[in-house]
Design a protein around this motif. Structure first.
Motif, PDB file in Angstrom:
ATOM      1  N   ARG A  98       0.830  -1.204   0.000  1.00  0.00           N
ATOM      2  CA  ARG A  98       0.000   0.000   0.000  1.00  0.00           C
ATOM      3  C   ARG A  98       0.866   1.258   0.000  1.00  0.00           C
ATOM      4  N   TYR A 139       3.773   1.683  -1.204  1.00  0.00           N
ATOM      5  CA  TYR A 139       4.449   1.877  -2.486  1.00  0.00           C
ATOM      6  C   TYR A 139       3.478   1.867  -3.667  1.00  0.00           C
ATOM      7  N   ASP A 140       2.168   1.889  -3.371  1.00  0.00           N
ATOM      8  CA  ASP A 140       1.145   1.927  -4.412  1.00  0.00           C
ATOM      9  C   ASP A 140       1.318   0.773  -5.408  1.00  0.00           C
ATOM     10  N   ARG A 148       0.045  -3.062  -6.694  1.00  0.00           N
ATOM     11  CA  ARG A 148      -1.130  -3.916  -6.749  1.00  0.00           C
ATOM     12  C   ARG A 148      -0.764  -5.326  -6.302  1.00  0.00           C
ATOM     13  N   LYS A 157       9.906   0.245  -7.806  1.00  0.00           N
ATOM     14  CA  LYS A 157       9.001   1.387  -7.894  1.00  0.00           C
ATOM     15  C   LYS A 157       9.707   2.596  -8.516  1.00  0.00           C
TER      16      LYS A 157
END
Length: 421
Positions: free
Chosen positions: A346, A348-349, A351, A415
């Protein structure tokens, strides 16, 4: 069980396109200082009787109306303009600031014959602006509709405009039109014959070829416009041209709702058969007064989302979601350690998906492949006891074992590279 005829599910594979339309609209309309409003889908039936008009097809044939347990007459909203006007009056929004720029997107309901591009539950993106009778607003509102449709990569459409003047103008024109059409009464299509007395203007919108041929020599409303209406219409055309918005004047263009006056317009395509209107709108300067509020000049439009998506969905190349991290877990301790990674994803955004099947790792990894995951993170009894993770990079066909901290560093690096890409 089946969905009700004319009312369709929007499945997960399609919702991303609907969200894209919403995001495009929000971006363009917010930039133009419009604010989103959300009204109930059920309103008092009298709102539509007073606002839309009792002789319109919507009120006479198409509304979903019922009496509730409190013996109130209610209706599923068939359009969005009257509810927004009701909200404006009820909450006295006009006192907060003289110009109210509002937009919405949501479901509407009409009992029509379902066909390609027309459903009984349909969705509308709408814009309403209250507080100005300037032709500058007319041009800007048409520009915004054009911007949204163009931003969704829809290219084959035309903008048609007309002016239907004041209520006095329309009464004079209706008399002349009725006189002309009466000589051809038996040659008109059945629906137009019914409309000849109560609402001759709506005959102009007939799709019947023979009726359209009769209308070729019918009087046109522009010959009945007063000087003020003509100047307003001419200025609007100049403003549209100054923004490089192409348009054509359609002297037979009317809108099927009683509240319209002065400017009316439609955006049409020839790619959807008879359901050719993507967007329709115009002025309704007396609507708020009809509903019991102060007289406030207004202008707006509605875009049918289903029709719009029929035109553009196959062309839209939407950005993909970030690549999937698949968690394959076995055992109580492994499940705890796997779930403890979720807050990191979450942060690090990223999925993720947790395999809940409890099946073998081989089957879980297969599922990760089927979902086209970037990696499959495996945690079993061995990994749990050694405080490690096994990471299978599915697209690179390599595997590594690492500590939790090493895995977090790997996510940081991934990321960063994703942002650069």
């Amino acid at each position: 069980m089946q969905s009700i005829r004319g009312m369709h599910d929007i499945l997960p594979k399609d919702t991303k396109y609907w969200q894209h339309v919403y995001n495009i609209a929000m971006d363009i309309l917010s930039q133009a200082s419009y604010q989103e409003i959300r009204t109930p889908i059920i309103e008092d039936t009298s709102l539509f009787l007073r606002g839309i008009g009792t002789d319109t097809d919507i009120v006479s044939k198409e509304m979903y109306s019922f009496e509730d347990r409190g013996r109130r007459n209610l209706t599923l909203r068939p359009e969005g303009t009257a509810p927004v006007a009701r909200s404006l009056i009820q909450h006295k929004l006009y006192n907060e600031q003289p110009i109210q720029k509002l937009w919405y997107m949501g479901p509407m309901f009409r009992y029509e014959r379902p066909q390609h591009g027309r459903q009984r539950q349909f969705h509308q993106l709408g814009l309403e602006c209250y507080g100005s009778n300037s032709p500058v607003l007319d041009a800007e509102v048409i520009y915004l509709a054009n911007q949204i449709i163009d931003s969704l990569e829809c290219s084959k459409y035309t903008i048609e405009i007309n002016s239907i003047g004041s209520s006095d103008t329309r009464q004079d024109y209706e008399k002349a039109l009725r006189r002309y059409l009466s000589t051809y009464q038996l040659d008109l299509d059945g629906e137009s014959q019914k409309r000849l007395i109560a609402s001759p203007l709506t005959i102009l919108d007939s799709k019947d070829p023979q009726t359209q041929e009769i209308l070729l020599n019918a009087p046109i409303i522009s010959d009945f416009l007063d000087r003020e209406a003509l100047i307003h219409f001419e200025k609007m055309q100049d403003y549209l041209s100054s923004m490089n918005i192409p348009f054509t004047i359609n002297n037979h263009l009317v809108r099927g709702l009683d509240y319209y006056n002065s400017t009316v317009f439609e955006i049409k395509t020839n790619l959807l058969g008879t359901q050719d209107t993507i967007c329709g709108g115009g002025r309704y300067d007396s609507l708020t007064q009809q509903l019991g509020g102060p007289a406030i000049p207004a202008l707006g439009w509605g875009i049918g989302i289903e029709r719009l998506l029929l035109l553009v969905q196959d062309k839209l190349d939407l950005p993909q979601n970030s690549e999937l991290i698949y968690l394959a877990l076995q055992g109580y301790e492994a499940e705890k350690k796997g779930l403890s990674l979720i807050p990191i994803f979450r942060n690090y955004d990223l999925r993720y998906e947790v395999d809940l099947s409890g099946s073998s790792f081989q089957k879980q990894v297969k599922r990760a492949h089927k979902k086209n995951a970037l990696m499959c993170v495996i945690i079993g009894e061995e990994e749990a006891s050694l405080q490690t993770l096994t990471v299978k990079w599915l697209k690179e066909y390599r595997q590594e074992t690492c500590s939790r901290q090493q895995f977090i560093e790997t996510l940081k690096l991934y990321k960063k590279e994703e942002v650069i890409r």
